[in-house]
Design a protein around this motif. Structure first.
Motif, PDB file in Angstrom:
ATOM      1  N   TRP A  73      -0.189  22.629  32.297  1.00  0.00           N
ATOM      2  CA  TRP A  73       0.664  21.918  33.244  1.00  0.00           C
ATOM      3  C   TRP A  73       0.031  20.586  33.651  1.00  0.00           C
ATOM      4  O   TRP A  73       0.714  19.573  33.771  1.00  0.00           O
ATOM      5  CB  TRP A  73       0.901  22.811  34.455  1.00  0.00           C
ATOM      6  CG  TRP A  73       1.842  22.252  35.461  1.00  0.00           C
ATOM      7  CD1 TRP A  73       1.532  21.754  36.678  1.00  0.00           C
ATOM      8  CD2 TRP A  73       3.256  22.133  35.341  1.00  0.00           C
ATOM      9  NE1 TRP A  73       2.657  21.339  37.333  1.00  0.00           N
ATOM     10  CE2 TRP A  73       3.735  21.560  36.530  1.00  0.00           C
ATOM     11  CE3 TRP A  73       4.171  22.460  34.337  1.00  0.00           C
ATOM     12  CZ2 TRP A  73       5.088  21.298  36.742  1.00  0.00           C
ATOM     13  CZ3 TRP A  73       5.521  22.208  34.556  1.00  0.00           C
ATOM     14  CH2 TRP A  73       5.949  21.640  35.738  1.00  0.00           C
ATOM     15  N   ALA A  74      -1.270  20.580  33.856  1.00  0.00           N
ATOM     16  CA  ALA A  74      -1.962  19.346  34.238  1.00  0.00           C
ATOM     17  C   ALA A  74      -1.920  18.314  33.117  1.00  0.00           C
ATOM     18  O   ALA A  74      -1.718  17.120  33.364  1.00  0.00           O
ATOM     19  CB  ALA A  74      -3.412  19.656  34.609  1.00  0.00           C
ATOM     20  N   ILE A  75      -2.089  18.747  31.882  1.00  0.00           N
ATOM     21  CA  ILE A  75      -2.038  17.812  30.750  1.00  0.00           C
ATOM     22  C   ILE A  75      -0.644  17.206  30.614  1.00  0.00           C
ATOM     23  O   ILE A  75      -0.487  16.002  30.451  1.00  0.00           O
ATOM     24  CB  ILE A  75      -2.465  18.522  29.443  1.00  0.00           C
ATOM     25  CG1 ILE A  75      -3.951  18.868  29.491  1.00  0.00           C
ATOM     26  CG2 ILE A  75      -2.174  17.650  28.226  1.00  0.00           C
ATOM     27  CD1 ILE A  75      -4.404  19.768  28.360  1.00  0.00           C
ATOM     28  N   VAL A  76       0.371  18.050  30.704  1.00  0.00           N
ATOM     29  CA  VAL A  76       1.752  17.566  30.571  1.00  0.00           C
ATOM     30  C   VAL A  76       2.110  16.633  31.723  1.00  0.00           C
ATOM     31  O   VAL A  76       2.710  15.570  31.513  1.00  0.00           O
ATOM     32  CB  VAL A  76       2.733  18.754  30.510  1.00  0.00           C
ATOM     33  CG1 VAL A  76       4.169  18.283  30.599  1.00  0.00           C
ATOM     34  CG2 VAL A  76       2.527  19.525  29.230  1.00  0.00           C
ATOM     35  N   ASN A  77       1.739  16.990  32.935  1.00  0.00           N
ATOM     36  CA  ASN A  77       2.044  16.125  34.074  1.00  0.00           C
ATOM     37  C   ASN A  77       1.274  14.821  34.013  1.00  0.00           C
ATOM     38  O   ASN A  77       1.783  13.780  34.441  1.00  0.00           O
ATOM     39  CB  ASN A  77       1.764  16.848  35.387  1.00  0.00           C
ATOM     40  CG  ASN A  77       2.859  17.803  35.745  1.00  0.00           C
ATOM     41  OD1 ASN A  77       3.977  17.694  35.266  1.00  0.00           O
ATOM     42  ND2 ASN A  77       2.542  18.757  36.587  1.00  0.00           N
ATOM     43  N   GLY A  78       0.047  14.846  33.504  1.00  0.00           N
ATOM     44  CA  GLY A  78      -0.708  13.613  33.330  1.00  0.00           C
ATOM     45  C   GLY A  78      -0.008  12.666  32.374  1.00  0.00           C
ATOM     46  O   GLY A  78       0.077  11.453  32.616  1.00  0.00           O
ATOM     47  N   TYR A  79       0.534  13.222  31.280  1.00  0.00           N
ATOM     48  CA  TYR A  79       1.280  12.394  30.327  1.00  0.00           C
ATOM     49  C   TYR A  79       2.542  11.828  30.977  1.00  0.00           C
ATOM     50  O   TYR A  79       2.827  10.633  30.863  1.00  0.00           O
ATOM     51  CB  TYR A  79       1.652  13.210  29.081  1.00  0.00           C
ATOM     52  CG  TYR A  79       2.828  12.640  28.358  1.00  0.00           C
ATOM     53  CD1 TYR A  79       2.708  11.451  27.646  1.00  0.00           C
ATOM     54  CD2 TYR A  79       4.069  13.250  28.414  1.00  0.00           C
ATOM     55  CE1 TYR A  79       3.804  10.901  27.006  1.00  0.00           C
ATOM     56  CE2 TYR A  79       5.154  12.712  27.775  1.00  0.00           C
ATOM     57  CZ  TYR A  79       5.024  11.540  27.066  1.00  0.00           C
ATOM     58  OH  TYR A  79       6.102  10.995  26.439  1.00  0.00           O
ATOM     59  N   MET A  80       3.312  12.680  31.653  1.00  0.00           N
ATOM     60  CA  MET A  80       4.581  12.220  32.247  1.00  0.00           C
ATOM     61  C   MET A  80       4.341  11.169  33.329  1.00  0.00           C
ATOM     62  O   MET A  80       5.068  10.183  33.420  1.00  0.00           O
ATOM     63  CB  MET A  80       5.362  13.406  32.801  1.00  0.00           C
ATOM     64  CG  MET A  80       5.965  14.264  31.722  1.00  0.00           C
ATOM     65  SD  MET A  80       7.159  15.436  32.352  1.00  0.00           S
ATOM     66  CE  MET A  80       6.108  16.842  32.607  1.00  0.00           C
ATOM     67  N   PHE A  81       3.310  11.375  34.144  1.00  0.00           N
ATOM     68  CA  PHE A  81       2.981  10.409  35.189  1.00  0.00           C
ATOM     69  C   PHE A  81       2.583   9.069  34.574  1.00  0.00           C
ATOM     70  O   PHE A  81       3.039   8.011  35.019  1.00  0.00           O
ATOM     71  CB  PHE A  81       1.852  10.969  36.057  1.00  0.00           C
ATOM     72  CG  PHE A  81       1.423  10.045  37.149  1.00  0.00           C
ATOM     73  CD1 PHE A  81       2.202   9.891  38.286  1.00  0.00           C
ATOM     74  CD2 PHE A  81       0.238   9.335  37.051  1.00  0.00           C
ATOM     75  CE1 PHE A  81       1.813   9.043  39.293  1.00  0.00           C
ATOM     76  CE2 PHE A  81      -0.167   8.483  38.050  1.00  0.00           C
ATOM     77  CZ  PHE A  81       0.622   8.335  39.184  1.00  0.00           C
ATOM     78  N   THR A  82       1.740   9.097  33.545  1.00  0.00           N
ATOM     79  CA  THR A  82       1.308   7.865  32.892  1.00  0.00           C
ATOM     80  C   THR A  82       2.480   7.141  32.259  1.00  0.00           C
ATOM     81  O   THR A  82       2.608   5.916  32.375  1.00  0.00           O
ATOM     82  CB  THR A  82       0.244   8.175  31.818  1.00  0.00           C
ATOM     83  OG1 THR A  82      -0.860   8.818  32.444  1.00  0.00           O
ATOM     84  CG2 THR A  82      -0.229   6.924  31.130  1.00  0.00           C
ATOM     85  N   ASP A  83       3.354   7.881  31.595  1.00  0.00           N
ATOM     86  CA  ASP A  83       4.519   7.272  30.959  1.00  0.00           C
ATOM     87  C   ASP A  83       5.433   6.632  31.995  1.00  0.00           C
ATOM     88  O   ASP A  83       5.912   5.508  31.803  1.00  0.00           O
ATOM     89  CB  ASP A  83       5.266   8.334  30.151  1.00  0.00           C
ATOM     90  CG  ASP A  83       6.274   7.737  29.200  1.00  0.00           C
ATOM     91  OD1 ASP A  83       5.939   6.755  28.519  1.00  0.00           O
ATOM     92  OD2 ASP A  83       7.403   8.258  29.135  1.00  0.00           O
ATOM     93  N   LEU A  84       5.667   7.304  33.105  1.00  0.00           N
ATOM     94  CA  LEU A  84       6.508   6.762  34.163  1.00  0.00           C
ATOM     95  C   LEU A  84       5.912   5.497  34.760  1.00  0.00           C
ATOM     96  O   LEU A  84       6.597   4.472  34.887  1.00  0.00           O
ATOM     97  CB  LEU A  84       6.708   7.815  35.259  1.00  0.00           C
ATOM     98  CG  LEU A  84       7.441   7.332  36.510  1.00  0.00           C
ATOM     99  CD1 LEU A  84       8.894   7.037  36.188  1.00  0.00           C
ATOM    100  CD2 LEU A  84       7.319   8.351  37.618  1.00  0.00           C
TER     101      LEU A  84
END
Length: 103
Positions: A73-84
């Motif tokens: 979950w942390a890896i996926v959220n890190g990607y989504m946050f960075t992309d946003l």
């Protein structure tokens, strides 16, 4: 979350700088950078699924399920946050002709 977001951001920024040095448009830089971090995230998620199901890691887990889910979950959220954040910064710094918006 924070560590994965920082790593994704460093990768994004390095790719952005590289594509800008090739005289690409801001839209091409954004597409190349976000597509690359998206592929990295997809590869990480597919390797997790492969490891968990194909190698039957669920029978004898190294990390128990709640912690494993938290790491993924942390890896996926890190990607989504960075992309946003990358998209928001690019939309703020460049006008609609350089990076068109699709609402």
């Amino acid at each position: 979350f924070i560590v994965s977001a920082i790593i994704y951001w460093i990768i994004f920024w390095q790719l952005w700088q590289y594509t800008q040095s090739l005289d690409k448009t801001p839209k091409q830089c954004l597409v190349f950078s976000t597509t690359t971090i998206s592929m990295i995230n997809s590869f990480l998620m597919l390797s997790c699924v492969y490891d968990f199901f194909y190698l039957e890691r669920w029978k004898s887990p190294i990390i128990d399920e709640p912690q494993l889910t938290g790491h993924i979950w942390a890896i996926v959220n890190g990607y989504m946050f960075t992309d946003l954040i990358a998209h928001l910064i690019c939309f703020y710094n460049y006008d609609k002709t350089q990076i068109p918006r699709r609402y």
